[in-house]
Enzyme design. Structure first.
Site, PDB file in Angstrom:
ATOM      1  CD  GLU A  28      -2.780  -1.264  -0.164  1.00 51.86           C
ATOM      2  OE1 GLU A  28      -2.899  -0.243  -0.899  1.00 51.86           O
ATOM      3  OE2 GLU A  28      -3.321  -2.437  -0.398  1.00 51.86           O
ATOM      4  CE1 TYR A  46      -7.673  -4.348  -9.586  1.00 51.87           C
ATOM      5  CE2 TYR A  46      -9.055  -3.686  -7.986  1.00 51.87           C
ATOM      6  CZ  TYR A  46      -7.710  -3.855  -8.522  1.00 51.87           C
ATOM      7  OH  TYR A  46      -6.497  -3.175  -8.078  1.00 51.87           O
TER       8      TYR A  46
HETATM    9 ZN    ZN Z   1      -2.540  -2.668  -4.819  1.00 53.75          ZN
END
Ligand code: ZN
Length: 711
Positions: free
Chosen positions: A495, A632
């Protein structure tokens, strides 16, 4: 009272409508969301109308159009909505409660409607086309404009009349279905618990997990619950579910937990919600949208804005990986059976999915003597942060300093940091870190999101980027700090890689700064690149110190981590191929009336992409939030696509020698100056080539995963 509805010119703007700077999170309530989002949308709609009128005039007059007349005002409108709605969406993810969730849901439709209106404005579209035809734009502007035009085309700007009305209605329905899908997964995850009171039921569980389970029991009202004596509450959120499957010696309990997990939100159990019908509806709507836009299917729509050129190109990569991974995954399963045979013959001859994690952990211990739980004491969060920040200084020349108390936060555990250039001392960016799991109110998983984007504010002042970094690791228990598993350390590095991409951008145009305008399938390059450093000797041994004794992690443990890196690499790769191919085929092959349900199609794909067939009640699609509640769809392959880029990027450091300090720093600076700096201002293939000196190759990924074919 009528008077109270009139704005008071002296009153400060409500927290939700400030539109710039760091949000005052605690001042933002569900009531304000219901009150101020409609107010904001009314104002934005009015201003969009004025912009359209002036552009209409300019187009009619034939006078040349400037970037400042079209793109800048458009950006400022979008930015005000992004700022306010971004805060609401952020809070909905980290402080989810019934009231906020309902307030968020109630505003979703008008927010989508505004986006559709701007995205379908014929006048704006013609103005952008004019801007493009006039020429004279630099490369960044051309890319921003091309992406904007394509985005408008994908939003149906070319549609008219009934076709456009149907497109809009379907867009709204899709947004609502996505939110419902995600909420039902969260609810189903929280609804199921298993209360353990018998000491025999927790035999073999690590202390950290017993503590977590007792803490969950306390939060559920068992005031007397303690790590030592229970009672303990098992649940389906990952910090409890994952370790329980790995460590519980009670096969019957593992089975109950596993079956509950795979059938989440599939209508099983009393009053359980069912995401099954939502899946068919979502896929049907997406396919209809694709046809309206002139594409054969939703996968084509998705790929229109990706780095990958075609579905065939994606399938080629997935097939390369599948061929390397499948035989390896079969061998791995045999190894697990052999491991189980030594201890429990019954489980070996009938190995079930709920046994895999357990025996994998046993085999891992046997082969590497590596107990992922036992390493936790070497990874207390504060030390891991020191290591991560030190690495960023070494590679990219940046200093990260704690600035707690200098910014409003949404929860007491949230930290705030500032980022400076190490040589000039210049302030570059800042970020929030929300590290701990909060079952019931915080979305699972880990993510980076934009709080502020690098840009010039309307009054010409530079705005520095600010990131949200959110993880879901085990919280501190009593006096013990958050002790991380190695996997949680990797997640944090991942992250943080997204965060660096967002924060170290030098692109002045916000539409292409940081992660903006970066193709989806390239956006995981910096994040997955950062994970590689968890396996770098200097980085890892520099940060891993025992939280009590301060002793470094023994070299032997590091060697085991390296050896364990490729452990079950075939299965892991195959699982990603299974998910990616399922996602792709659901969005290209499946259609209503196909005589095959989405789940049946998935099972057909599973015959060549799994080595342990899914159980009859396995309803993984019902909790596949990435593609049904996230962004996604027909893009899950992006993880692997970007991993090719990230592994190859890291291999540039391997080539110069990981202990060659001078070359490592030079290579790190080059990475900062290309990949991290250029954001979406250039095509990702060009950005990559300017860092690597050539185009990307999958060789490094296959080697790092331990799947390289031996000659
Ligand atoms: Zn990622």
């Amino acid at each position: 009272m009528v008077a109270s509805l009139l704005p008071d010119p002296a009153a400060p703007a409500p927290a939700l409508l400030v539109g710039q700077g760091l949000p005052a999170f605690e001042a933002i309530t569900p009531k304000q969301v219901r009150l101020h989002i409609p107010e904001l949308l009314a104002s934005l709609n009015g201003e969009l109308g004025s912009l359209e009128a002036s552009l209409e005039q300019a187009l009619a007059s034939g006078a040349p159009l400037g970037w400042e007349a079209v793109m800048d005002p458009l950006h400022h409108l979008g930015e005000r909505l992004r700022w306010s709605w971004g805060v609401v969406s952020h809070l909905n993810g980290v402080c989810n409660g019934t009231e906020l969730r309902e307030a968020h849901a109630s505003q979703q439709a008008p927010v989508v409607a505004f986006g559709n209106r701007a995205g379908q404005s014929g006048v704006l579209y013609r103005a952008l086309q004019r801007l493009q035809a006039q020429g004279g734009l630099d490369g960044t502007q051309q890319r921003i404009l091309a992406a904007e035009l394509r985005a408008m085309e994908l939003r149906g700007v070319g549609l008219e009349g009934e076709s456009q009305a149907a497109f809009n209605a379907a867009s709204q329905e899709l947004a609502e279905l996505s939110t419902r899908f995600g909420n039902q997964v969260l609810d189903a995850t929280n609804a199921w618990t298993l209360r353990l009171t018998d000491p025999a039921e927790v035999e073999g569980l690590p202390e950290s997990l017993k503590g977590l389970l007792a803490e969950a029991a306390r939060q559920a009202g068992d005031q007397q619950a303690s790590a030592a004596s229970g009672p303990r509450l098992v649940g389906l959120d990952f910090p409890r579910y994952g370790p329980f499957l790995q460590h519980s010696q009670r096969r019957d309990l593992r089975e109950r937990l596993y079956r509950a997990h795979i059938s989440r939100a599939s209508g099983v159990g009393e009053g359980g919600s069912d995401n099954g019908p939502l899946i068919e509806r979502i896929l049907t709507l997406r396919q209809e949208q694709a046809h309206r836009l002139g594409y054969a299917n939703w996968a084509e729509v998705s790929l229109a804005s990706k780095m990958a050129g075609s579905e065939a190109e994606v399938e080629r990569l997935l097939e390369d990986l599948r061929q390397a991974a499948f035989p390896a995954a079969q061998r791995e399963l045999d190894e697990l059976r052999a491991c189980a045979a030594g201890a429990k013959a019954a489980e070996a001859s009938d190995l079930q999915p709920w046994d895999v994690s357990f025996w994998a952990e046993r085999l891992r211990q046997e082969r590497f003597d590596l107990d992922s739980e036992a390493l936790r004491p070497w990874f207390p969060l504060p030390r891991v942060l020191d290591g991560l920040f030190g690495l960023c200084d070494r590679l990219f020349g940046i200093r990260i300093v704690a600035a707690d108390g200098e910014a409003p936060i949404w929860q007491a555990d949230v930290r705030f940091f500032r980022v400076h250039d190490a040589s000039s001392g210049q302030a570059l960016a800042a970020f929030y870190l929300d590290p701990y799991s909060r079952p019931g109110s915080k979305r699972g998983g880990a993510w980076m999101d934009e709080c502020l984007v690098r840009q010039l504010s309307p009054d010409g002042k530079p705005v520095l980027p600010v990131a949200y970094l959110v993880c879901n690791q085990s919280p501190p228990v009593g006096d013990t700090p958050s002790l991380m598993t190695f996997g949680e350390v990797e997640t944090l590095f991942h992250e943080f890689g997204h965060g660096l991409h967002h924060m170290l951008t030098t692109v002045e145009r916000p539409q292409a700064a940081g992660i903006n305008n970066v193709e989806w399938d390239a956006v995981e390059l910096p994040s997955q690149f950062m994970e590689n450093w968890c396996y770098d000797r200097a980085t890892l041994l520099g940060m891993a110190r025992h939280w009590q004794s301060g002793e470094p992690l023994p070299e032997s443990e590091f060697d085991k981590l390296l050896a364990a890196r490729t452990f079950l690499g075939g299965a892991a790769t195959l699982r990603q191929v299974h998910l990616a191919l399922t996602d792709l085929k659901l969005h290209s092959l499946w259609r209503p009336g196909l005589d095959q349900s989405p789940e049946q199609l998935r099972r057909q794909i599973a015959t060549t992409t799994t080595v342990l067939a899914p159980l009859p009640e396995d309803a993984m699609l019902c909790s596949f939030s990435h593609i049904f509640a996230g962004g996604y769809s027909a893009g899950y392959y992006s993880y692997k696509w970007a991993e090719v880029l990230s592994a190859d990027a890291f291999s540039a450091f391997e080539e110069v020698g990981l202990d060659n300090e001078e070359s490592i720093q030079a290579t790190g600076r080059r990475f900062r100056d290309t990949v991290l700096s250029e954001g979406g201002s250039r095509h990702p293939a060009e950005v990559f080539a300017s860092f690597r000196g050539r185009s990307a190759s999958p060789e490094a990924l296959i080697r790092h995963t331990g799947l390289a074919r031996t000659p």
